[in-house]
Design an enzyme around this catalytic site. Sequence first.
Site, PDB file in Angstrom:
ATOM      1  N   ASP A  11       0.818  -1.146   0.000  1.00  0.00           N
ATOM      2  CA  ASP A  11       0.000   0.000   0.000  1.00  0.00           C
ATOM      3  C   ASP A  11       0.866   1.214   0.000  1.00  0.00           C
ATOM      4  O   ASP A  11       1.507   1.413   0.847  1.00  0.00           O
ATOM      5  CB  ASP A  11      -0.849   0.017   1.056  1.00  0.00           C
ATOM      6  CG  ASP A  11      -2.003  -0.938   0.753  1.00  0.00           C
ATOM      7  OD1 ASP A  11      -2.584  -0.934  -0.217  1.00  0.00           O
ATOM      8  OD2 ASP A  11      -2.318  -1.581   1.545  1.00  0.00           O
ATOM      9  N   THR A  12       1.166   2.429  -0.592  1.00  0.00           N
ATOM     10  CA  THR A  12       2.113   3.324  -1.235  1.00  0.00           C
ATOM     11  C   THR A  12       1.468   4.659  -1.617  1.00  0.00           C
ATOM     12  O   THR A  12       0.338   4.693  -2.035  1.00  0.00           O
ATOM     13  CB  THR A  12       2.650   2.622  -2.482  1.00  0.00           C
ATOM     14  OG1 THR A  12       3.229   1.386  -2.078  1.00  0.00           O
ATOM     15  CG2 THR A  12       3.655   3.451  -3.212  1.00  0.00           C
ATOM     16  N   VAL A  13       2.218   5.771  -1.509  1.00  0.00           N
ATOM     17  CA  VAL A  13       1.743   7.043  -2.033  1.00  0.00           C
ATOM     18  C   VAL A  13       2.705   7.516  -3.109  1.00  0.00           C
ATOM     19  O   VAL A  13       3.885   7.147  -3.147  1.00  0.00           O
ATOM     20  CB  VAL A  13       1.604   8.140  -0.945  1.00  0.00           C
ATOM     21  CG1 VAL A  13       0.589   7.730   0.108  1.00  0.00           C
ATOM     22  CG2 VAL A  13       2.936   8.491  -0.308  1.00  0.00           C
ATOM     23  N   SER A  46       6.699   4.834   0.594  1.00  0.00           N
ATOM     24  CA  SER A  46       5.835   3.756   1.066  1.00  0.00           C
ATOM     25  C   SER A  46       6.377   3.082   2.317  1.00  0.00           C
ATOM     26  O   SER A  46       7.581   3.117   2.587  1.00  0.00           O
ATOM     27  CB  SER A  46       5.706   2.713  -0.048  1.00  0.00           C
ATOM     28  OG  SER A  46       5.013   1.566   0.370  1.00  0.00           O
TER      29      SER A  46
END
Length: 523
Positions: free
Chosen positions: A345-347, A364
């Site tokens: 799950d990461t931006v 992330s």
Amino acid sequence: MRDFQRPGRSPVLATNGICATSHPLAAKVAVDVLQAGGNALDAALAGAVLLGICEPQMTGIGGDCFALIKLPGQEDVIGFNGSGRAPAALSADALRARGLTEMPLHGVDAVTLPGAMDAFCRLNADHGRLSLAEVLAPAIHYAEEGVPVAPRVARDWAEDASVLQGDARRFYLLDGQAPRVGQIFRAPGQAEVLRRVARAGRAGFYEGEVAEDLVASLRALGGCHSLDDLASTQGSYTAPIATTYRGVDLLEHPPNGQGATALLMLKILSHFDLASLDPFGAPRAHLEAEAAKLAYDARNRFIADRAARLDHMLSDQTAAQLAALIDPRRAMDNPTRLSEAVHKDTVYITVVDRDRMAVSLIYSIFWGFGSGLASARFGINFQNRGAGFTLQPGHPNEAGGGKRPMHTIIPGMLAEGGRVTMPFGVMGGAYQPCGHARFVTNLRDFGLDPQAAIDAPRCFTTVEGLRIERGYAPETVAALADLGHQVLEADEPIGGAQAIHMHDTGVLEGASDPRKDGCALGY
């Protein structure tokens, strides 16, 4: 052209600068930094650190980052590897002796050293225009005052909260529960950490009381991490790797990231006439799924801290041999067996400024809330990047002291005719290479603009089957099942993307994924 009678987003057009990212507060802060005299790197760093407060289930200062940067006045792109290493005392033999056959997904064994803060400090010193204190000020403010929890963040938070253990529950739950939409999340401990970094640079994080909190917390949880491990954490500049697809160059960060997987996937797809197919029909989805199976099998064999056979993985001959394994009429059951003969799950945030400096940065902690653990004093959430290692003896990505694991996060850039035209990225863990390939083929084979290319429905082949978003027509889903795919309705949106098209007219065009809470903003 968008159908204005249907829900959708228009692209954001501006001339001075644009940010596209997954939370509107971060996009606003990035534009504020640009208007205050900062450059694209200053804006990207300010927005990225704030994303760790806005989306703490996705990222934070206990995580890693990778970046691709086009400096102003030139078309060359530089990379930066801000991924941390395993502690020096980590031993695959010791883990196997405990009965483990694969790396744990959560818990202290999966925690690698945080590399992002070192990267942010180094990049700011080398290429920023503002001071580190000015860059970190917005995140310090919001960490102290709080951020209202956005809808997609609230959904993910509730789903991921069960992994939180010990002190992490104290810092990342409100009254023992995941916060609801509109509730205020505060992180005063992280605000204090950022104030120390603003004053002392990387020493404020990797030395002194913050470092002692990180290491003491990990040791108390049974980790083998040391202050020396933390102090020696240091990122490095890299040279991008690339391939050309239908006249556009795709630039990716080299291993230990998985960007080479996207390059191989595009090289495989170049052997098929995608442009003749319905962009949202079964034949296109089938070919993409089959190419992904083969490209990801290669990833699992070769991508590591030192990818010794990268030349083989990215050769034209390898791509041609893999493409020949694809049957347009039938899904393959076992890509590992089929490709054996070929392989023996990461931006995310992107910013472009008025001088056309372009930053593509991904940041992330890996899975939702990473390892599920946090430091006892400051509440820094530890990533679980060690889960990217394998315990297979002799594998290039075998867990080991001081090694970087295979990473899923990959920033991207497109160039055409020697000119960088588009920083972009796709979040979503393992999906990211497939997402890069789909974004590029949406642009080049089907003529979609960046926003339409991002909006378009997605599918992704996994061990369980072919996950398909609800945007696909029922007849397409049925046709994919007839081709032999184990079709599964996606239980969550697949990935999230951001992009900025740098037109040769001087106009900047920002696009942001509606699957997230964010937006593109320009001025």
